[in-house]
Design a protein around this motif. Sequence first.
Motif, PDB file in Angstrom:
ATOM      1  N   UNK A   1       0.850  -1.195   0.000  1.00 42.15           N
ATOM      2  CA  UNK A   1       0.000   0.000   0.000  1.00 42.15           C
ATOM      3  C   UNK A   1       0.878   1.234   0.000  1.00 42.15           C
ATOM      4  N   UNK A   2       0.253   2.365  -0.300  1.00 41.81           N
ATOM      5  CA  UNK A   2       0.918   3.646  -0.163  1.00 41.81           C
ATOM      6  C   UNK A   2       0.437   4.237   1.145  1.00 41.81           C
ATOM      7  N   UNK A   3       1.369   4.545   2.030  1.00 38.10           N
ATOM      8  CA  UNK A   3       1.017   5.131   3.318  1.00 38.10           C
ATOM      9  C   UNK A   3       1.671   6.488   3.450  1.00 38.10           C
ATOM     10  N   UNK A   4       0.924   7.423   4.005  1.00 39.54           N
ATOM     11  CA  UNK A   4       1.424   8.773   4.193  1.00 39.54           C
ATOM     12  C   UNK A   4       0.948   9.276   5.546  1.00 39.54           C
TER      13      UNK A   4
ATOM     14  N   UNK B   1       3.119  10.451  -9.158  1.00 38.86           N
ATOM     15  CA  UNK B   1       4.467  10.981  -9.378  1.00 38.86           C
ATOM     16  C   UNK B   1       5.522   9.933  -9.029  1.00 38.86           C
ATOM     17  N   UNK B   2       5.354   9.274  -7.882  1.00 36.17           N
ATOM     18  CA  UNK B   2       6.305   8.239  -7.461  1.00 36.17           C
ATOM     19  C   UNK B   2       6.372   7.094  -8.470  1.00 36.17           C
ATOM     20  N   UNK B   3       5.246   6.800  -9.108  1.00 35.65           N
ATOM     21  CA  UNK B   3       5.197   5.708 -10.085  1.00 35.65           C
ATOM     22  C   UNK B   3       5.604   6.145 -11.493  1.00 35.65           C
ATOM     23  N   UNK B   4       5.970   7.429 -11.646  1.00 39.02           N
ATOM     24  CA  UNK B   4       6.465   7.909 -12.926  1.00 39.02           C
ATOM     25  C   UNK B   4       5.455   8.665 -13.767  1.00 39.02           C
ATOM     26  N   UNK B   5       4.242   8.780 -13.293  1.00 38.83           N
ATOM     27  CA  UNK B   5       3.202   9.508 -14.022  1.00 38.83           C
ATOM     28  C   UNK B   5       3.089  10.901 -13.416  1.00 38.83           C
ATOM     29  N   UNK B   6       4.059  11.737 -13.761  1.00 36.09           N
ATOM     30  CA  UNK B   6       4.167  13.076 -13.175  1.00 36.09           C
ATOM     31  C   UNK B   6       3.199  14.046 -13.848  1.00 36.09           C
TER      32      UNK B   6
ATOM     33  N   UNK C   1      -5.133   2.257  -1.867  1.00 32.71           N
ATOM     34  CA  UNK C   1      -5.046   1.036  -2.667  1.00 32.71           C
ATOM     35  C   UNK C   1      -6.069   1.085  -3.794  1.00 32.71           C
ATOM     36  N   UNK C   2      -5.779   0.348  -4.845  1.00 34.21           N
ATOM     37  CA  UNK C   2      -6.697   0.200  -5.970  1.00 34.21           C
ATOM     38  C   UNK C   2      -7.741  -0.845  -5.599  1.00 34.21           C
ATOM     39  N   UNK C   3      -9.021  -0.490  -5.721  1.00 30.02           N
ATOM     40  CA  UNK C   3     -10.101  -1.422  -5.401  1.00 30.02           C
ATOM     41  C   UNK C   3     -10.702  -2.057  -6.649  1.00 30.02           C
ATOM     42  N   UNK C   4     -10.637  -1.316  -7.782  1.00 28.92           N
ATOM     43  CA  UNK C   4     -11.211  -1.832  -9.026  1.00 28.92           C
ATOM     44  C   UNK C   4     -10.471  -1.200 -10.190  1.00 28.92           C
ATOM     45  N   UNK C   5     -10.265  -1.990 -11.244  1.00 27.65           N
ATOM     46  CA  UNK C   5      -9.550  -1.496 -12.417  1.00 27.65           C
ATOM     47  C   UNK C   5     -10.051  -2.212 -13.659  1.00 27.65           C
ATOM     48  N   UNK C   6     -10.362  -1.453 -14.721  1.00 23.59           N
ATOM     49  CA  UNK C   6     -10.682  -2.055 -16.016  1.00 23.59           C
ATOM     50  C   UNK C   6      -9.411  -2.645 -16.606  1.00 23.59           C
ATOM     51  N   UNK C   7      -9.576  -3.606 -17.501  1.00 21.65           N
ATOM     52  CA  UNK C   7      -8.435  -4.275 -18.123  1.00 21.65           C
ATOM     53  C   UNK C   7      -7.515  -3.289 -18.835  1.00 21.65           C
TER      54      UNK C   7
ATOM     55  N   UNK D   1       1.261   2.127 -14.800  1.00 26.98           N
ATOM     56  CA  UNK D   1       1.183   2.749 -13.476  1.00 26.98           C
ATOM     57  C   UNK D   1      -0.031   2.246 -12.709  1.00 26.98           C
ATOM     58  N   UNK D   2      -1.187   2.225 -13.349  1.00 24.43           N
ATOM     59  CA  UNK D   2      -2.400   1.824 -12.645  1.00 24.43           C
ATOM     60  C   UNK D   2      -2.362   0.349 -12.259  1.00 24.43           C
ATOM     61  N   UNK D   3      -1.745  -0.483 -13.076  1.00 26.16           N
ATOM     62  CA  UNK D   3      -1.627  -1.913 -12.740  1.00 26.16           C
ATOM     63  C   UNK D   3      -0.631  -2.158 -11.613  1.00 26.16           C
ATOM     64  N   UNK D   4       0.331  -1.239 -11.434  1.00 23.22           N
ATOM     65  CA  UNK D   4       1.335  -1.432 -10.379  1.00 23.22           C
ATOM     66  C   UNK D   4       0.856  -0.931  -9.017  1.00 23.22           C
ATOM     67  N   UNK D   5      -0.272  -0.266  -8.978  1.00 25.06           N
ATOM     68  CA  UNK D   5      -0.856   0.217  -7.726  1.00 25.06           C
ATOM     69  C   UNK D   5      -1.131  -0.958  -6.795  1.00 25.06           C
ATOM     70  N   UNK D   6      -0.848  -0.834  -5.503  1.00 26.02           N
ATOM     71  CA  UNK D   6      -1.233  -1.896  -4.560  1.00 26.02           C
ATOM     72  C   UNK D   6      -2.752  -2.096  -4.598  1.00 26.02           C
ATOM     73  N   UNK D   7      -3.181  -3.317  -4.364  1.00 30.74           N
ATOM     74  CA  UNK D   7      -4.592  -3.667  -4.481  1.00 30.74           C
ATOM     75  C   UNK D   7      -5.221  -3.929  -3.099  1.00 30.74           C
ATOM     76  N   UNK D   8      -6.520  -3.636  -3.002  1.00 36.01           N
ATOM     77  CA  UNK D   8      -7.281  -3.969  -1.804  1.00 36.01           C
ATOM     78  C   UNK D   8      -7.481  -5.480  -1.742  1.00 36.01           C
ATOM     79  N   UNK D   9      -7.874  -5.971  -0.564  1.00 34.39           N
ATOM     80  CA  UNK D   9      -8.128  -7.403  -0.439  1.00 34.39           C
ATOM     81  C   UNK D   9      -9.302  -7.834  -1.306  1.00 34.39           C
ATOM     82  N   UNK D  10     -10.251  -6.929  -1.543  1.00 30.98           N
ATOM     83  CA  UNK D  10     -11.427  -7.250  -2.345  1.00 30.98           C
ATOM     84  C   UNK D  10     -11.306  -6.696  -3.780  1.00 30.98           C
TER      85      UNK D  10
END
Length: 145
Positions: A3-6, A39-44, A79-85, A132-141
């Motif tokens: 996850x990303x924590x701040x 930004x951290x993932x390169x999408x500035x 965290x990412x909870x849902x993402x289209x292909x 970038x969006x696929x590399x986002x940490x994911x939720x448990x659901x």
Amino acid sequence: MTSFNKKIAIRWADLDPNFHVRHSVYYDFGAQQRVEILTELGLTLDVMQTNNFGPILFREECVFRKEIRIGQDISIEAKMAKLNADASRWTIRHLFLNTENKVCATLTLDGTWLDTSTRKLLNPIPDIIQQVMRSFPKTEDFVMT
């Protein structure tokens, strides 16, 4: 990365007349964290501006569970909870956590990408966004749609 924590510092200006964090501040903290994550993932912001695209929101909702007051140590987990292909639509969930790791609020948003030159939804989705969006940490659901 799971996850990303701040950690966040609550300022006097963040309080409402009841001396707890006012509702709109949660949305501001979430927006700032998302920009930092991208930004951290390169999408500035420069990459988005150069390529004429940017994120837009369809829905943003915060559910409040516990008061947050000035002087409390709070962190936000994203965290990412849902993402289209093709990463064209997505749902991100932010948890506002106290030092006991109890959820004080949950901020959930649904978004997509805008072509800033045509002012229409971006199509097709560039590879950098998909990566970038696929590399986002994911939720448990987490759900891939």
